[in-house]
Design an enzyme around this catalytic site. Structure first.
Site: not given
Lengths: 393, 346
Positions: A129, A244, A269, A364
């Site tokens: 990149t 990928r 909770r 990617e």
């Protein structure tokens, strides 16, 4: 048709769980969040044989396959992401960075670099990149010029994982004005090469080792060309094709962690006189998270399966990565929503996870690029497989 | 791991495709009769045939005739109650205000000397034209239990009125009134003290609906790809625009995600593993993916898709049933959540 893991794969998953819980997690807890590499984690990954898994035995690895197994890569990334994201990133970035050498390197290059990768002695970086070439990587501007016996590199790279920490960089640069990807070649650049420097480390939403690099008349030996001149972009794409679907696996791991946190918190909770699980609004979130995670996992391992069968998986890997990304982002968001304000506090794992899932939607191949790849392939008909044994569209 | 059909499953798929091709332009009723006379009927209902094959065939049937597949939903339900018969019955379970809460059933069954008397009004009774009788769900108030009773269609006191519903033109529901209908007590097939779901499995009908959702979504995707490849706007093909490409990508991915869940459920059934949650996930996901697919397809078709005789309109109208029938998505989501809450580690 059988989506289940084999007995060996299930045993391997158990093994990863044990190592991740007992070895990697304590390192992660001590290291915290930093924008450089944890040497301890690299060492531990090397010691426990993780870097060996996709490398053939003659180069110091333990793989029976020449180019590793996409399914195994997915298993490792999913389990590490679920249990210890720091170990996952330290494992996968070096794997990605060194894979072009495995794919296209000469025997000499493989013997020189891969054995040291398998032990964790060498860390790698995939250097593609640029500031103005992200998704549009084919328009990269870094150049490599052959002068006598040396290649001279000039340009800047950014968002490079392991920048400043890696020992070896696989760099993609333009070697001719040939149109499109044809003028791009790949090179091996060692960290101590004159003219190569770290410009800056980047502070990211979810910190990890990443930064900007510069090449200023950086001279490397002629032999450091990787594969054939002009085929570098192809090696980059082949590498991404392998990794990928495993990004999808990483996201499935994140999503599973988010679901687990959300379920356990919702059960303990209390609100309005009972546990959060009494509310359909919460129950439906959990049901959707679980459903989508199962589907994402199926698509990820389908892509990996096809890759291991020797097929091109441009469509399948895009589907897996795009879908798993969206699923993980939603799971982290919804789980944080279940935690309420507590989910925003630093130190709560869901807070870190919420930040962690964001980047994979960008690297990617952004989610938008994958939409484009899949949509275009379907419209053009190149992605339509109407063979009688195939059940997917 | 293995993601493709094996030789036997391919053979079964080819047999289904052959049968569908031979049935040509028959309506759904005729197609159902043709299906009964072909090997496909055995494929669908023989307990020896694997569910991966069945699911594959069901989707093919749904793509060829959504109405026919909708009709098969109830056949799976009634054969679950009466497995050893070739006679076709229609389930008469639902009522005006009762679609999932069986405890609220208003239709009654009473003992009257040597016979039993059924009284009440049922809605959404499918396959009435084809069925030779009804499997009626009624409440025996004296014993506070539900009963399923076989009622032949030719009994006195039965009135049938067709209901007009959205989509699936060749698949109809009817309102069936049982006005003091008398049958022999031996016609009581099941007497249920607790939950109906513990005595009647809705899993297989839900698989059929998930397959129907997949079929409708796949047809929508095919239609969208066709339109995208041919229709021109502003000098370019629709398929060259990102918004259409993105819609087609989303449809593709969601259909495949849903199909993977459906085949996962089928595999579990083939291994005799508990599969109710997997079936619920497949139905919820695929029916909602189909919702998105029919909507996107209509949008890609543009106004022409709104014409009543267009494929896009037909698919749009027909999809809705898949999210509502047998169990609405909300019931399935609760079942999935129940399972998730019982798990500690994912």
């Amino acid at each position: 048709m059988d989506y289940r893991f084999s007995k060996n794969q299930l045993e391997f998953i158990e093994e990863i769980e044990e190592i991740a819980n007992n070895v990697f997690k304590p390192i992660e807890e001590e290291f915290g969040e930093q924008n450089y590499l944890s040497k301890d984690m690299v060492k531990a990954l090397g010691e426990y044989g993780f870097y060996k898994r996709h490398i053939p035995e003659r180069y110091g690895g333990s793989s029976k396959n020449e180019f590793g197994s996409a399914t195994e890569l997915c298993i490792i990334r999913e389990e590490l992401a679920r249990l210890c994201p720091l170990a996952e990133s330290h494992y996968s970035v070096t794997g990605l960075g060194s894979y072009p050498i495995l794919l296209a390197g000469t025997e000499e290059q493989k013997m020189k670099y891969l054995p040291k990768m398998t032990t964790g002695e060498y860390v790698f970086a995939f250097t593609l990149t640029e500031p103005t070439a992200g998704s549009d990587a084919v328009n990269l501007k870094t150049t490599a010029r052959l002068e006598k016996d040396e290649w001279v590199l000039n340009g800047e790279k950014t968002f490079i994982s392991n920048a400043g920490d890696a020992d070896v960089y696989v760099v993609f640069a333009r070697t001719s004005e040939a149109p499109g990807s044809k003028g791009i070649s790949a090179f091996i650049v060692e960290a101590d090469t004159p003219g190569f420097e770290l410009v800056e480390k980047l502070d990211m939403t979810a910190p990890h080792s990443i930064g900007t690099l510069a090449f200023k008349d950086c001279r490397i030996p002629k032999e450091n060309l990787l594969g054939e001149e002009g085929r570098g972009f192809k090696y980059a794409m082949q590498t991404l094709d392998m990794f990928r679907s495993s990004v999808g696996a990483q996201l499935v791991g994140f999503a599973r962690a988010a679901l687990e946190l959300g379920v356990n918190y919702a059960k303990e909770r209390e609100a309005f006189g009972g546990p959060l699980t009494q509310f359909e609004a919460i129950r439906f979130k959990l049901a959707d998270m679980y459903t989508e995670i199962q589907a994402a996992k199926n698509l990820v391992y389908y892509a990996a399966y096809k890759k291991d069968q020797g097929y091109r998986v441009t469509k399948e890997a895009s589907m897996a990565k795009m879908f798993a990304t969206l699923v993980a982002q939603k799971a982290a968001y919804e789980s944080q929503q279940i935690f309420g304000g507590y989910g925003m506090i630093k130190g709560n794992p869901i807070e870190a996870l919420y930040r962690e899932v964001r980047a994979p939607a960008i690297y990617e191949g952004t989610t938008e690029i994958h939409h484009m790849i899949i949509g275009r392939g379907m419209v053009e008909g190149t992605f339509i497989d109407d063979s009688i044994e195939n059940v997917f569209v | 791991m293995q993601y493709t059909l094996n030789a036997e499953q391919i053979k079964n798929r080819l047999m289904t495709l052959d049968a569908l091709e031979n049935s040509g332009n028959e309506n759904a009723e005729q197609k159902l009769s043709s299906l009964k006379n072909s090997g496909v009927w055995n494929l669908l209902f023989d307990g020896e045939v694997d569910w991966v094959s069945k699911v594959t065939s069901l989707i093919e049937i749904g793509k060829a005739s959504p109405s026919l597949l909708a009709a098969l939903t109830d056949v799976y339900l009634t054969r679950n109650i009466l497995p050893d018969t070739d006679v076709l019955y229609a389930s008469a379970f639902l009522e005006q205000d009762v679609d999932v809460d069986w405890s609220s059933i208003a239709t009654t069954v009473k003992r009257d000397e040597d016979s039993i008397v059924i009284h009440g009004e049922k809605r959404f009774v499918p396959n009435v034209d084809l069925a030779e009788g009804f499997l009626v769900l009624a409440k025996d108030k004296s014993k506070d239990r539900l009963q399923i009773i076989l009622v032949p269609k030719n009994c006195d006191g039965i009135e049938i009125e067709e209901q007009t519903t959205l989509g699936l033109e060749q698949f109809n529901f009817s309102k069936v009134t049982f006005n003091q209908v008398t049958v022999d007590p031996s016609n009581i097939l099941k007497s249920i003290e607790d939950r109906l779901e513990d005595h009647v499995s809705f899993e297989e009908p839900k698989i059929v609906l998930a397959a129907l959702a997949s079929a409708l979504a796949e047809r929508s995707l095919e239609d969208s790809i066709k339109i995208a490849g041919t229709k021109q706007r502003f000098g370019e093909k629709l398929g060259d625009t990102q918004n259409v490409q993105f819609k087609i990508a989303e449809m593709t991915v969601k259909i495949n995600a849903g199909k993977s869940l459906l085949y996962q459920a089928a595999q579990k059934k083939d291994r005799n593993e508990k599969s109710d949650v997997d079936v619920a996930m497949a139905k919820v996901y695929l029916s909602e993916a189909a919702n998105l697919a029919v909507d996107y397809n209509l949008q890609i078709n543009g106004l022409q898709g709104l014409e009543n005789d267009s494929l896009a309109s037909d698919l749009y109208m027909s999809q809705r049933l898949t999210e509502l029938y047998i169990t609405p998505s909300e019931i399935d989501r609760n079942a999935i959540a129940e399972y998730v809450l019982a798990v500690d580690e994912f």
